[in-house]
Scaffold this motif. Structure first.
Motif, mmCIF file in Angstrom:
data_model
loop_
_atom_site.group_PDB
_atom_site.id
_atom_site.type_symbol
_atom_site.label_atom_id
_atom_site.label_comp_id
_atom_site.label_asym_id
_atom_site.label_seq_id
_atom_site.Cartn_x
_atom_site.Cartn_y
_atom_site.Cartn_z
ATOM 1 N N ASP B 129 0.852 -1.178 0.000
ATOM 2 C CA ASP B 129 0.000 0.000 0.000
ATOM 3 C C ASP B 129 0.890 1.232 0.000
ATOM 4 N N VAL B 130 1.169 1.724 -1.181
ATOM 5 C CA VAL B 130 2.144 2.804 -1.295
ATOM 6 C C VAL B 130 1.589 4.110 -0.733
ATOM 7 N N GLU B 131 0.292 4.275 -0.828
ATOM 8 C CA GLU B 131 -0.326 5.496 -0.290
ATOM 9 C C GLU B 131 -0.096 5.574 1.205
ATOM 10 N N LYS B 132 -0.320 4.411 1.859
ATOM 11 C CA LYS B 132 -0.169 4.366 3.305
ATOM 12 C C LYS B 132 1.284 4.599 3.678
ATOM 13 N N LEU B 133 2.160 4.062 2.863
ATOM 14 C CA LEU B 133 3.596 4.229 3.107
ATOM 15 C C LEU B 133 3.961 5.696 3.056
ATOM 16 N N PHE B 134 3.394 6.381 2.070
ATOM 17 C CA PHE B 134 3.673 7.798 1.930
ATOM 18 C C PHE B 134 3.209 8.566 3.159
ATOM 19 N N SER B 135 2.002 8.280 3.579
ATOM 20 C CA SER B 135 1.495 9.046 4.722
ATOM 21 C C SER B 135 2.277 8.707 5.983
ATOM 22 N N THR B 136 2.735 7.449 6.108
ATOM 23 C CA THR B 136 3.533 7.094 7.281
ATOM 24 C C THR B 136 4.852 7.844 7.286
ATOM 25 N N VAL B 137 5.469 7.919 6.108
ATOM 26 C CA VAL B 137 6.751 8.618 6.023
ATOM 27 C C VAL B 137 6.577 10.084 6.410
ATOM 28 N N ILE B 138 5.525 10.693 5.891
ATOM 29 C CA ILE B 138 5.302 12.107 6.185
ATOM 30 C C ILE B 138 5.025 12.309 7.673
ATOM 31 N N GLU B 139 4.268 11.374 8.213
ATOM 32 C CA GLU B 139 3.972 11.462 9.647
ATOM 33 C C GLU B 139 5.243 11.377 10.476
ATOM 34 N N LEU B 140 6.072 10.391 10.142
ATOM 35 C CA LEU B 140 7.313 10.218 10.883
ATOM 36 C C LEU B 140 8.185 11.456 10.750
ATOM 37 N N GLY B 141 8.248 11.968 9.534
ATOM 38 C CA GLY B 141 9.072 13.140 9.321
ATOM 39 C C GLY B 141 8.579 14.332 10.109
ATOM 40 N N LYS B 142 7.272 14.524 10.078
ATOM 41 C CA LYS B 142 6.716 15.655 10.823
ATOM 42 C C LYS B 142 6.942 15.470 12.306
ATOM 43 N N GLY B 143 6.920 14.203 12.713
ATOM 44 C CA GLY B 143 7.195 13.937 14.116
ATOM 45 C C GLY B 143 8.600 14.343 14.514
ATOM 46 N N ARG B 164 9.541 -4.737 -5.998
ATOM 47 C CA ARG B 164 9.023 -6.111 -5.992
ATOM 48 C C ARG B 164 7.570 -6.134 -5.575
ATOM 49 N N TYR B 165 7.224 -5.206 -4.686
ATOM 50 C CA TYR B 165 5.881 -5.263 -4.117
ATOM 51 C C TYR B 165 4.899 -4.348 -4.804
ATOM 52 N N ALA B 166 5.407 -3.300 -5.409
ATOM 53 C CA ALA B 166 4.487 -2.323 -5.986
ATOM 54 C C ALA B 166 4.890 -2.026 -7.416
ATOM 55 N N SER B 167 3.959 -1.475 -8.165
ATOM 56 C CA SER B 167 4.240 -1.229 -9.584
ATOM 57 C C SER B 167 5.136 -0.005 -9.745
ATOM 58 N N VAL B 168 5.726 0.082 -10.926
ATOM 59 C CA VAL B 168 6.647 1.185 -11.209
ATOM 60 C C VAL B 168 5.931 2.522 -11.085
ATOM 61 N N SER B 169 4.724 2.601 -11.616
ATOM 62 C CA SER B 169 4.062 3.909 -11.597
ATOM 63 C C SER B 169 3.680 4.312 -10.184
ATOM 64 N N SER B 170 3.338 3.341 -9.331
ATOM 65 C CA SER B 170 2.993 3.758 -7.969
ATOM 66 C C SER B 170 4.239 4.183 -7.202
ATOM 67 N N VAL B 171 5.352 3.481 -7.424
ATOM 68 C CA VAL B 171 6.587 3.895 -6.743
ATOM 69 C C VAL B 171 7.041 5.247 -7.277
ATOM 70 N N ALA B 172 6.922 5.439 -8.585
ATOM 71 C CA ALA B 172 7.303 6.723 -9.162
ATOM 72 C C ALA B 172 6.407 7.838 -8.636
ATOM 73 N N GLY B 173 5.129 7.529 -8.485
ATOM 74 C CA GLY B 173 4.219 8.516 -7.919
ATOM 75 C C GLY B 173 4.583 8.851 -6.480
ATOM 76 N N PHE B 174 4.950 7.820 -5.724
ATOM 77 C CA PHE B 174 5.384 7.995 -4.328
ATOM 78 C C PHE B 174 6.582 8.936 -4.265
ATOM 79 N N LEU B 175 7.571 8.685 -5.125
ATOM 80 C CA LEU B 175 8.773 9.517 -5.110
ATOM 81 C C LEU B 175 8.466 10.940 -5.550
#
Lengths: 363, 376
Positions: B129-143, B164-175
């Motif tokens: 779940d790349v979306e969740k990963l993104f929000s977790t990273v932002i949360e941790l960073g803000k913390g 391996r776990y997520a598609s190229v476009s979702s990882v690219a979107g995450f970055l």
């Protein structure tokens, strides 16, 4: 000048006075109409501008953002001429990009002195007695017309476009990052282009579609290559039957080679931009003006509508320079003089030109 | 050159710009990407601890090694972990990326994760779940940095594992979302290029502002293995290599730099060397021609040249400059473009032409001045 000579036949169409009413449109050969690309040098290289009904594609270089310069000038030119604009991009907020559009340069006479030279060079300086029989050619250049009425403006990249142009109802923005496929984008383009359907009446308005980075990796459709191809194909068909020009940029390195080639073949006008290495001594020795260059622009294909005669350009690669860090100019690549170290460099060896005393001329 | 990479990451992004992003790319021929990654991580951690630069915190997304491994590694290099909860957060995607341990129930769970006080780590159970990963990273960073204007860096230890776990476009979107996030100062990641198609690698190079690719020290082109020479070359390759970095500068040009590195037990040693830049840049350019046009200054100068026998037909008495005498005073008008110029010649009577007739037989007509039809 690397201008292409357009073949004019002895037949000519009865044109109504197009130029006075619609400043953004210009008649081209073979019954086509041109709109400006926003870059005067590019218009000249392409033989007048972008033909209405053509699809212009720009191949991006993944290392440089020069395609944005082309897009910005294209969009600004349309807004200055009150042409409608549809802008699609993979970012979340495409409207934000409109704030970076450049404004036309304020007319200052000294900036334009080089433009007047083409006419100047035609007059021969006659060192012969009969010159007195020719009338004195008083070349009165009109003072610069108001920016709105020119076909192509020179854009000052440091000045943002005035708000009055951005607040019109004729600008639409679309973001295609989150859409699962290209159907929504195609529908938006379709509704936009249907406003400019071509008819037998004279063209009164034109539209511009600007699509930035169509297959950017963060978009979901970036690996649906056949969908991309069919989208571009239907877009090309819609544009061809309307009074609009579409400029689309895409990064060829992201796609497979066969898809990239297919897209290139679909373009009517194909340009590509390339990055140049920084502080490269070899290139600095090889080219004049390397310090001012920001990149290279190549013209691979020029749109030819209603004719079978191709355009053969003198040169296909041009250097992109920012004149005074504001104005985008395209110049032919010139080789630096080989003997640059022998003391007499090309720029100072004026030989017989002298602003102060020349040497005595002995015959 | 790695110094300049670290400096670019440390300086971070300007207002309104995307955060700089570094791709460290290696391959089987030179598999030292992880060493380079650790080197950059260490440098960035020291910069954060120094407190003088843009980023104040670091979020490390660990796919390939456990968080404790990183902590030990950094401790060994001398990073102070006393107040680590203020500046580093490790997102643990290594221990249980797909949440399998939950499925096993209580009997299957291993030793509980001890949340040591010295560092904070957060467990991620669903890396798909790349979306969740993104929000977790932002949360941790803000913390880490709080709500202030401070920013934090993000490090992804293995993008190849994430792919391996997520598609190229979702990882690219995450970055790309991370890059455009206001509070992110810089991002860097490691990518193993031979695990992916060329398109995938070029997609991530497209998204990054610095690409550091690792190449073997000696390019072994000869086919025969087993000869002594190639063995020694291979052996050299096993500890040394070259890093080629391409920086995308703000003016649109690309800066290319090269450095040698030497991997040892304690880490990686870098030494710069001058690359001979084998590939010539001529491939970028078409056949060049010389400049046959005039620059502005040259045009102006050319307009000022006085040609011999040029009429100045502007109403004044016509004065012929016949090229024999030097100009003493030439006054040129300031407007160079108009063709009519006024010039004053000083017709000094210095030079004379003395003519001796060859013989008396010559027809008298030959004496006539051929320029008789000049009306003066």
């Amino acid at each position: 000048m690397a201008a292409t000579k357009s073949r004019t036949s002895s037949f000519s169409r009865n044109f109504s006075a197009l130029s006075s009413q619609t400043p953004g449109l210009k008649h081209g050969p073979n019954g086509t109409t041109f709109i400006s690309s926003g870059i005067p040098d590019l218009d000249r290289i392409l033989g007048g501008g972008f033909s209405l009904g053509s699809l212009v594609m720009v191949m991006e270089d993944s290392e440089a953002p020069h395609h944005m310069l082309l897009l910005r000038n294209f969009m600004s030119q349309g807004l200055v001429h009150s042409q409608s604009l549809l802008y699609a991009s993979p970012s979340k907020d495409p409207r934000g990009f409109l704030g970076t559009l450049p404004s036309p340069a304020s007319s200052s006479k000294d900036d334009k002195s080089y433009n007047s030279d083409p006419d100047q060079e035609k007059g021969l300086r006659i060192a012969w007695q009969y010159k007195k029989y020719f009338g004195e050619n008083q070349q009165n250049f009109e003072s610069r017309k108001d920016g709105k009425h020119e076909f192509c403006n020179d854009f000052d990249l440091r000045k943002p476009l005035e708000r009055q142009y951005l607040s019109g109802k004729n600008i639409e923005c679309v973001s295609f990052q989150d859409s699962p496929n290209l159907v929504a984008l195609r529908d938006r383009c379709g509704t936009f282009l249907s406003q400019f359907l071509r008819s037998d009446e004279t063209t009164s308005s034109a539209g511009r579609v600007a699509i930035q980075s169509l297959c950017a990796p963060q978009c979901e459709h970036s690996n649906m290559e056949w969908d991309i191809l069919s989208f571009v194909r239907s877009l090309k068909g819609m544009v061809r039957s309307s009074n609009a020009v579409t400029m689309m940029t895409f990064p060829p390195s992201i796609l497979s080679p066969s898809t990239s080639k297919r897209l290139q073949h679909m373009a009517d006008t194909l340009l590509s931009v390339k990055a140049i290495p920084d502080e490269d001594k070899e290139l600095a020795n090889l080219l004049t003006g390397y310090q001012d260059m920001v990149g290279l622009l190549s013209v691979h294909k020029v749109a030819r509508i209603n004719t079978q005669v191709p355009v053969i350009l003198d040169a296909t690669t041009y250097s992109i320079k920012l004149q005074k860090r504001r104005f985008l100019i395209l110049e032919c690549l010139n080789q630096a003089p080989i003997d640059g170290s022998s003391g007499i460099s090309y720029s100072t060896s004026g030989s017989c030109s002298g602003s102060s005393k020349p040497g005595s001329l002995d015959f | 050159m790695t110094e300049s990479i670290c400096r670019a990451l440390r300086d971070g992004a300007l207002e309104g710009e995307h955060a700089p992003a570094l791709t460290i790319k290696d391959s089987i021929a030179s598999p030292f990407g992880f060493d380079v990654f650790v080197h950059v991580l260490f440098k960035l951690a020291s910069n954060i601890l120094a407190g003088k630069y843009q980023s104040r915190g670091l979020v490390l997304i660990a796919f390939h090694h456990s968080p404790s491994f990183y902590v030990d590694l950094l401790k060994r290099k001398g990073v102070d972990f006393a107040s680590s909860h203020k500046w580093i957060q490790i997102l643990d995607c290594y221990t249980d990326p797909l949440g399998w341990k939950d499925g096993l129930g209580e009997c299957g769970s291993g030793p509980k994760l001890l949340l040591e006080a010295s560092y904070k780590t957060c467990l991620c159970k669903n890396v798909k779940d790349v979306e969740k990963l993104f929000s977790t990273v932002i949360e941790l960073g803000k913390g880490l940095v709080g709500q202030s204007k401070d920013r934090f860096c993000v490090a992804i230890d293995s993008l190849s594992e994430m792919l391996r776990y997520a598609s190229v476009s979702s990882v690219a979107g995450f970055l790309s979302k991370l890059r455009s996030q206001d509070q992110v100062s810089s991002i860097f990641w490691l990518l193993r290029s031979d695990l992916h198609e060329v398109r995938v690698t070029s997609a991530f190079e497209y998204m990054s502002s610095i690409v550091a690719s690792l190449n073997p020290f000696n390019q072994c082109t000869n086919g025969h293995k087993g000869s002594w020479k190639s063995l020694s070359l291979l052996e050299q390759n096993s500890t040394r290599g070259k890093i080629f970095a391409r920086f995308k500068r703000r003016n649109g040009r690309v800066r290319v730099a090269c450095e040698e590195f030497h991997v040892e037990q304690s880490g990686i040693n870098l030494a710069s060397f001058s690359s001979e830049d084998g590939k010539s840049n001529q491939s970028l350019l078409p056949k060049l021609q010389f400049n046959l046009r005039l620059s502005e200054k040259e045009r102006v100068d050319r307009a000022k040249v006085v040609l011999p026998f040029e009429h100045q037909g502007n109403g004044r008495p016509i004065e012929i400059y016949d090229g024999r005498r030097p100009h003493e005073d030439i006054k040129c008008e300031a407007a160079p473009i108009s063709t009519g110029k006024s010039q004053t010649n000083e017709e000094s009577s210095k030079g004379e032409i003395i003519y001796f007739r060859d013989s008396d037989d010559e027809m008298p007509d030959s004496d006539e001045d051929p320029d008789d039809d000049l009306d003066i």
